[in-house]
Design an enzyme around this catalytic site. Sequence first.
Site, short mmCIF file in Angstrom:
data_model
loop_
_atom_site.label_atom_id
_atom_site.label_comp_id
_atom_site.label_asym_id
_atom_site.label_seq_id
_atom_site.Cartn_x
_atom_site.Cartn_y
_atom_site.Cartn_z
N GLU A 12 6.73 4.09 1.44
CA GLU A 12 6.44 4.26 0.32
C GLU A 12 4.87 4.24 0.07
O GLU A 12 4.20 5.30 -0.43
CB GLU A 12 6.88 3.11 -0.76
CG GLU A 12 6.43 3.29 -2.10
CD GLU A 12 6.81 4.23 -3.03
OE1 GLU A 12 7.97 4.76 -2.65
OE2 GLU A 12 6.38 4.77 -4.19
N ASP A 13 4.27 3.39 0.70
CA ASP A 13 2.67 3.32 0.50
C ASP A 13 1.75 3.75 1.90
O ASP A 13 0.75 3.56 1.72
CB ASP A 13 2.30 1.72 0.45
CG ASP A 13 3.12 1.40 -0.73
OD1 ASP A 13 3.55 2.02 -1.64
OD2 ASP A 13 3.10 -0.14 -1.00
#
Length: 717
Positions: free
Chosen positions: A82-83
């Site tokens: 996700e990051d």
Amino acid sequence: MAVLRDINTVDALVDRVFSYNPESDANLLRRAYAFSNEAHYKQKRKGGEPYIEHPLAVAAILCYMRMDTNSLAAGLLHDTIEDTDTTVEDIKELFGDDIAFLVESLTKLSRMEFKTSEEAQAENFRKMLIAMAEDMRVIIIKFADRLHNMRTLEYLSPERRQKIALETLEIYAPLANRLGIGWLKSEFENLSFKFMMPEMYEQLVQKVAKKREEQEGYLDEVIKIVEAHIKAVSISAKVSGRVKHYYGIYQKMQKQKIPFEQIYDVIAIRIITDSPSNCYAILGLIHSLWTPVPGRFKDFIGAPKSNLYQSLHTTIIGPRGERVEFQIRTEEMNRVAEEGIAAHWKYKEGDHAEKLDEKYFAWLRELVRTQKETRDAKEFLEEVKGDISPGVVYVFTPEGDIVELPQDATPVDFAYSIHTIVGHQCIGAKINGKIVPLRYTLQNGDTVEIITSHGHGPSRDWLKFVQTQRAKSRIKQWLKIEERKKGLILGEELLEKALRKYNLSPSMAKSKEILDIAKSLKIQTYEDLCVAIGYGSISVHKIVRKLLPESEKIEKEKTPLKKEPQKSEEGKGIRIEGVDNIMFHRSKCCYPLPGEKVTGFVTRGRGISIHTADCPTLDTQTIDADRLVEVEWAGGDSNCSVKVQVLTEDKRGLLAELSAVLSTNNVNINHLDASTTHEKQALFNFILDVKDKRHLDDIIKKLSQINGVIEVRRVKT
Ligand code: MN
């Protein structure tokens, strides 16, 4: 819960894991930690700490729940895709398919999170359930992620705080409850409560602390008495006081509309023993010491809650006349109450869903089945939330299978729980062999048999008494489809007639011009347009006028359609088949009858209301003439109510005579009120059921001929 704030290094995590799972792969955890640390190295948490503290805390929570090593590793890696630049392939290569699957599922879930509308939230919920059905560990890791975020929520903006807290309260807490993870549900609720209503929360914390202090001596006294008696019969048990969680207290205050001071079970006494039979023995002992409060005894051992919670609950009047609540359970039951589905998990390296308790899965399968049948995500959310509520009754099928339904459920709920078709076609029910009304309230232990009839459909009235969201949404769905069908037919007819009225060809109905007009109103298809017209949400005249050349448009607008039903030729109006159904209803002002001239009025969303042609309500000065439509009866097939007023001399026995005439002519009296006037006359106001206009005329004639009757007239207002 021991928050495990002490686990702040990967070494501490590995140590802790080994304490419950000596076979754990320490190397895997260290690699996952190192990878995550590296991937997130540029990031900081909102509070300013290095980002890696978050995945480590998530893994620590999973460790507290004694999850398998792969789940812990996935916890450490959960935000990497996700990051950061990390891809699923990277994870797969380094950590294998199972961990990659978990991390990918979590990524999919978190990508959903930032939508705002209620609909999107419902959609999230649905996605969570589907993920959960695939592998329960996904949801447990998601829980751990959310829990740590909730614990550190103060660093976010007030807006984000509110939003996340609300979502936690509405989605995460009920799900944790449904999966039986008691501690997690309580912590989710308390944290949400704290962030959503900080002042109220603070007040409660103080009040509970004060109450605890006040009651300490008293509860110690009760505990000592109980302990002594248990010891005397040689049962081993642990007795302790426990405070209800803050949000639970708050909910109780809200629900019962009482102040904190009136809640007597803020502190309950919990007794943990070694066997179910000893639970009952201790219960008997307590009931012999003090008087139990009627209606407060609950046997969740004999009939566990749907989340498998088991315990005996009872409230007694204690030594100083104060109420005290007891919860009695075994060690194992207490573990299930706290850990729920996670209790079934432990030490099962590499083993997944199959090993979980079948009962949790039965529920989950049912949910997934429901979500496939329910198109509307919001409806689905309501359905699941509804089914999470605690009060339940247990009833039996004729084959002896047990069915769990919410309290106050009816045979219709039962029918829908068996199958949607059984629900739709349900026309009656037998309870323990006896016929009961469909609105009957099911009792524990009832044997329910549903009587169905092919081709039968549900009634809107059922919505007034069914309890399950499943039944509600199925009935609504059916009605929606049915209404749409009728709306479509009606709309098509209205459109065709409007075209004729303006001397346009009926074939234009399906033309591109019409579709373009529809599209300008955000309606995409011909069917949807007809439905909108049929429902009365769009005026057919406004549509058709747009087709006219400019010159004619002005002219026609000056002379709106008049209500001139007298002029209508046979076959010109819309034929009314049957009275009072979804698309047509007889208005209650004039009670129009089959056989007489009538006019229709297209209401907004309630179909067409039928009035007599001369009904004063249809004054074109005050109503929208565009909504008037020509209608005609296709034949009266049932009894119709009509208002009739009879003025008579004030004479004994007249009413009996009137009634006799009515009944010999097959007229049912629906309603009657009588009064005497000052001129020694009596006035009877009837609502009668007649077949049609001719039938009514005949009755009026016969009533007029009775000796003493002065005047008989139909009332149209
Ligand atoms: Mn996270």
